[in-house]
Design a protein around this motif. Structure first.
Motif, PDB file in Angstrom:
ATOM      1  N   THR A   1     -13.001   5.500   2.022  1.00 56.48           N
ATOM      2  CA  THR A   1     -12.951   4.061   2.215  1.00 56.48           C
ATOM      3  C   THR A   1     -14.236   3.608   2.888  1.00 56.48           C
ATOM      4  O   THR A   1     -14.903   4.397   3.573  1.00 56.48           O
ATOM      5  CB  THR A   1     -11.742   3.646   3.080  1.00 56.48           C
ATOM      6  OG1 THR A   1     -11.734   2.222   3.246  1.00 56.48           O
ATOM      7  CG2 THR A   1     -11.787   4.302   4.442  1.00 56.48           C
TER       8      THR A   1
ATOM      9  N   GLU B   1     -14.268   1.143   5.013  1.00 53.27           N
ATOM     10  CA  GLU B   1     -13.857   0.411   6.217  1.00 53.27           C
ATOM     11  C   GLU B   1     -13.871   1.353   7.419  1.00 53.27           C
ATOM     12  O   GLU B   1     -12.856   1.927   7.793  1.00 53.27           O
ATOM     13  CB  GLU B   1     -12.483  -0.207   5.998  1.00 53.27           C
ATOM     14  CG  GLU B   1     -12.506  -1.252   4.877  1.00 53.27           C
ATOM     15  CD  GLU B   1     -11.127  -1.516   4.292  1.00 53.27           C
ATOM     16  OE1 GLU B   1     -10.228  -0.671   4.482  1.00 53.27           O
ATOM     17  OE2 GLU B   1     -10.954  -2.559   3.647  1.00 53.27           O
ATOM     18  N   TYR B   2     -15.037   1.529   8.001  1.00 50.87           N
ATOM     19  CA  TYR B   2     -15.194   2.421   9.149  1.00 50.87           C
ATOM     20  C   TYR B   2     -15.997   1.708  10.228  1.00 50.87           C
ATOM     21  O   TYR B   2     -16.529   0.606  10.011  1.00 50.87           O
ATOM     22  CB  TYR B   2     -15.894   3.719   8.728  1.00 50.87           C
ATOM     23  CG  TYR B   2     -17.243   3.510   8.083  1.00 50.87           C
ATOM     24  CD1 TYR B   2     -18.398   3.456   8.848  1.00 50.87           C
ATOM     25  CD2 TYR B   2     -17.358   3.379   6.699  1.00 50.87           C
ATOM     26  CE1 TYR B   2     -19.640   3.264   8.260  1.00 50.87           C
ATOM     27  CE2 TYR B   2     -18.585   3.187   6.102  1.00 50.87           C
ATOM     28  CZ  TYR B   2     -19.726   3.135   6.883  1.00 50.87           C
ATOM     29  OH  TYR B   2     -20.948   2.932   6.301  1.00 50.87           O
TER      30      TYR B   2
ATOM     31  N   THR C   1      -9.621   9.530   5.685  1.00 49.91           N
ATOM     32  CA  THR C   1      -8.651   9.700   6.759  1.00 49.91           C
ATOM     33  C   THR C   1      -7.579  10.702   6.360  1.00 49.91           C
ATOM     34  O   THR C   1      -7.383  10.993   5.179  1.00 49.91           O
ATOM     35  CB  THR C   1      -7.996   8.363   7.125  1.00 49.91           C
ATOM     36  OG1 THR C   1      -7.452   7.757   5.943  1.00 49.91           O
ATOM     37  CG2 THR C   1      -9.013   7.418   7.734  1.00 49.91           C
TER      38      THR C   1
ATOM     39  N   SER D   1      -6.678  -2.480   1.759  1.00 48.11           N
ATOM     40  CA  SER D   1      -7.856  -1.681   2.113  1.00 48.11           C
ATOM     41  C   SER D   1      -8.627  -1.318   0.852  1.00 48.11           C
ATOM     42  O   SER D   1      -8.058  -1.213  -0.241  1.00 48.11           O
ATOM     43  CB  SER D   1      -7.437  -0.411   2.853  1.00 48.11           C
ATOM     44  OG  SER D   1      -6.602   0.391   2.044  1.00 48.11           O
TER      45      SER D   1
ATOM     46  N   ASP E   1     -10.045   1.431  -0.252  1.00 47.94           N
ATOM     47  CA  ASP E   1      -9.704   2.639  -1.004  1.00 47.94           C
ATOM     48  C   ASP E   1      -8.408   2.481  -1.780  1.00 47.94           C
ATOM     49  O   ASP E   1      -8.257   2.995  -2.891  1.00 47.94           O
ATOM     50  CB  ASP E   1      -9.625   3.857  -0.079  1.00 47.94           C
ATOM     51  CG  ASP E   1      -8.643   3.668   1.067  1.00 47.94           C
ATOM     52  OD1 ASP E   1      -8.406   2.512   1.459  1.00 47.94           O
ATOM     53  OD2 ASP E   1      -8.110   4.677   1.571  1.00 47.94           O
TER      54      ASP E   1
ATOM     55  N   GLU F   1     -10.356   1.263   8.845  1.00 54.61           N
ATOM     56  CA  GLU F   1      -9.280   2.182   8.502  1.00 54.61           C
ATOM     57  C   GLU F   1      -8.807   2.937   9.747  1.00 54.61           C
ATOM     58  O   GLU F   1      -7.624   3.181   9.925  1.00 54.61           O
ATOM     59  CB  GLU F   1      -9.769   3.180   7.438  1.00 54.61           C
ATOM     60  CG  GLU F   1      -8.702   4.105   6.913  1.00 54.61           C
ATOM     61  CD  GLU F   1      -7.851   3.462   5.837  1.00 54.61           C
ATOM     62  OE1 GLU F   1      -6.883   4.106   5.411  1.00 54.61           O
ATOM     63  OE2 GLU F   1      -8.157   2.331   5.428  1.00 54.61           O
ATOM     64  N   THR F   2      -9.742   3.309  10.594  1.00 56.87           N
ATOM     65  CA  THR F   2      -9.427   3.961  11.860  1.00 56.87           C
ATOM     66  C   THR F   2     -10.544   3.690  12.850  1.00 56.87           C
ATOM     67  O   THR F   2     -11.699   3.512  12.458  1.00 56.87           O
ATOM     68  CB  THR F   2      -9.251   5.487  11.677  1.00 56.87           C
ATOM     69  OG1 THR F   2      -8.987   6.089  12.946  1.00 56.87           O
ATOM     70  CG2 THR F   2     -10.493   6.119  11.077  1.00 56.87           C
TER      71      THR F   2
ATOM     72  N   GLU G   1       0.808  -1.215   0.000  1.00 63.29           N
ATOM     73  CA  GLU G   1       0.000   0.000   0.000  1.00 63.29           C
ATOM     74  C   GLU G   1       0.845   1.270   0.000  1.00 63.29           C
ATOM     75  O   GLU G   1       0.345   2.342  -0.307  1.00 63.29           O
ATOM     76  CB  GLU G   1      -0.945  -0.004   1.209  1.00 63.29           C
ATOM     77  CG  GLU G   1      -1.999  -1.094   1.118  1.00 63.29           C
ATOM     78  CD  GLU G   1      -2.989  -1.044   2.268  1.00 63.29           C
ATOM     79  OE1 GLU G   1      -4.053  -1.670   2.150  1.00 63.29           O
ATOM     80  OE2 GLU G   1      -2.696  -0.386   3.287  1.00 63.29           O
TER      81      GLU G   1
ATOM     82  N   ASP H   1      -4.977  10.043   3.580  1.00 62.05           N
ATOM     83  CA  ASP H   1      -5.435  10.219   2.199  1.00 62.05           C
ATOM     84  C   ASP H   1      -5.376  11.684   1.786  1.00 62.05           C
ATOM     85  O   ASP H   1      -5.065  12.009   0.640  1.00 62.05           O
ATOM     86  CB  ASP H   1      -6.874   9.703   2.049  1.00 62.05           C
ATOM     87  CG  ASP H   1      -6.986   8.208   2.288  1.00 62.05           C
ATOM     88  OD1 ASP H   1      -6.098   7.476   1.822  1.00 62.05           O
ATOM     89  OD2 ASP H   1      -7.939   7.795   2.957  1.00 62.05           O
TER      90      ASP H   1
END
Length: 452
Positions: free
Chosen positions: A138, A140-141, A243, A91, A93, A165-166, A64, A246
């Motif tokens: 993304t 992924e949250y 995030t 991930s 994104d 992601e976070t 990545e 990015d």
């Protein structure tokens, strides 16, 4: 064992000596970004050797961090099963950005390797424009619906964290996924476990629209200093998050694009895969402007040929005036373009900005003019020549600052990209102006110069 930072040559020596244990220990201690930087500095065959020495979880993180070309090279040279595994672990994104840049045949082929749900997520992300919030976000949250107790959220969070992601922000939604609130991880940990999310959440959620331009997204991050922001549609449904890492990529991309435009080109003309003909086509208009402008400059010099023949010393200061004017004009234009990009300059206050920058040009011109006048006088011993050089320098730098401010502000008001204005156009125009000012001044004082 704690390693010092090894040079690429030292790492290659470990490979040549078949010192696999030390190489593995070294790679285990390195940050994925440092390994990615290492891979960019060594030959292709060694890149694959080192990448294949990484454990799969770290290999994904390194992948990545790589730029597009190197990422494609490594994935395309990995065993099929391992490549598929790495793609699935990336991930959403990152995969979306990568697949969006691939040729169609590769993009579809590698997209088909993903699970059905992952495939649909990627397709949903690919439908958004690359330079918008949707293209950056993304999926992924961490989000929970109304009614959850803090205790239940804390129990589920460890399960969700590896795929998110976070986890610094936990979002609260209703059954239709409308965004209703947000809770920071800190507040969640400190809250009474028996309370619900509604009891501790903030309802004034800072968010961005899915179609917002990426530069505007970056400004929101800069203004509020958040680590992440939710992305919503027109109905305020939570679609994803962006995030701060990015956004840092966006800032680098936009800065690079503006720098290239300041040179009279753009970001599409200096990347691999674009034909030389297209690159030349993109740069040619600005160079033609410069060409005809310099022809006009030559005509100005020709028009004052008698003055040049009479006083050869006048020619000594032509390059100085032209270069100084171009430098100040480019500086002013760069300041304005940057100010527009960061919203630090109010483009509606056109004349206020021009007057302010013109005053700066007058200060610079006066100081440089006095210095140039003294040099001309001491060098040639002609007071009138020093006066001509000083006056010309002062006027040229003042006009340069005004023009360097006026052009990008005017283009911006007309809806044009101001970054394209500052290169050949401004400097060529200033060449004509500086020569005209210089020789006009010289013509007024030619008698005094000849007498000296």
């Amino acid at each position: 064992m704690v390693f010092k930072d090894l040079t690429p040559e030292e790492v290659l020596n470990l490979i040549e000596e078949n010192n696999e244990n030390m190489l593995m220990e070294y790679l285990e201690e390195q940050h994925p970004a440092d390994i990615a930087e290492l891979l960019e500095k060594i030959p292709d065959e060694k890149r694959l050797y080192i990448f294949n020495s990484l454990p799969p979880d770290k290999a994904v993180l390194v992948l990545e961090e790589l730029d597009y070309d190197l990422r494609f090279y490594i994935l395309n040279n990995l065993p099929y099963k391992y490549m598929t595994h790495l793609l699935k672990e990336m991930s959403a994104d990152e995969i979306t950005d990568f697949l969006g840049e691939l040729p169609a045949e590769f993009s579809q082929k590698w997209l088909d390797l993903l699970e059905i749900r992952e495939r649909e997520d990627i397709r949903n992300l690919l439908k958004y424009e690359e330079n918008t919030a949707g293209g950056l976000m993304t999926l992924e949250y961490v989000a929970f619906p109304f009614g959850y107790k803090i205790r239940d959220v804390l129990e589920k969070l460890p399960e969700m964290a590896p795929d998110a992601e976070t986890i610094y922000y936990i979002y609260v939604t209703d059954k239709e996924k409308h965004l209703k609130g947000v809770v920071s991880l800190r507040d969640l940990i400190l809250a009474d476990p028996e309370l619900t999310l509604e009891d501790v959440m903030l309802t004034d959620v800072k968010k961005v629209d899915v179609n917002m331009d990426q530069e505007d997204v970056a400004r929101v991050f800069e203004k509020y200093g958040f680590l992440g922001l939710p992305v919503v549609d027109k109905e305020n449904r939570l679609l994803g998050i962006i995030t701060v890492d990015d956004v840092m990529d966006v800032l680098e991309e936009e800065a690079t694009e503006d720098i290239l435009k300041l040179a009279g080109t753009d970001s599409r003309t200096d990347i691999e895969g674009i034909s030389p003909w297209y690159r030349a086509y993109r740069r040619l208009p600005w160079l033609l402007i410069a060409l005809f402008g310099e022809i006009i400059s030559g005509a100005v010099i020709s028009g004052f040929s008698k003055a040049l023949e009479a006083v050869v010393a006048l020619s000594f200061f032509i390059p100085v005036l032209m270069d100084m004017g171009g430098n100040v004009g480019t500086q002013s234009s760069a300041v304005v373009v940057r100010g527009i990009a960061t919203n630090r300059i109010n483009v509606r206050e056109l004349w206020e900005n021009i007057i302010r920058e013109g005053f700066i040009g007058l200060i610079l011109g006066s100081i440089c003019g006095i210095i140039a006048a003294l040099i001309a006088y001491l060098w040639q011993g002609i007071p009138a020549l020093g006066l001509v050089v000083g006056i010309s320098m002062t006027l040229t730098l003042t006009v340069a600052a005004v023009l360097g401010t006026f052009v990008p502000l005017t283009l911006n008001k007309l809806g044009k990209d101001p970054a394209v204005s500052s290169g050949p156009f401004v400097t060529t125009t200033l060449d004509i102006i500086s020569l005209t000012v210089y020789f006009s001044s010289a013509s007024l004082f030619i008698g005094y110069i000849l007498q000296s």
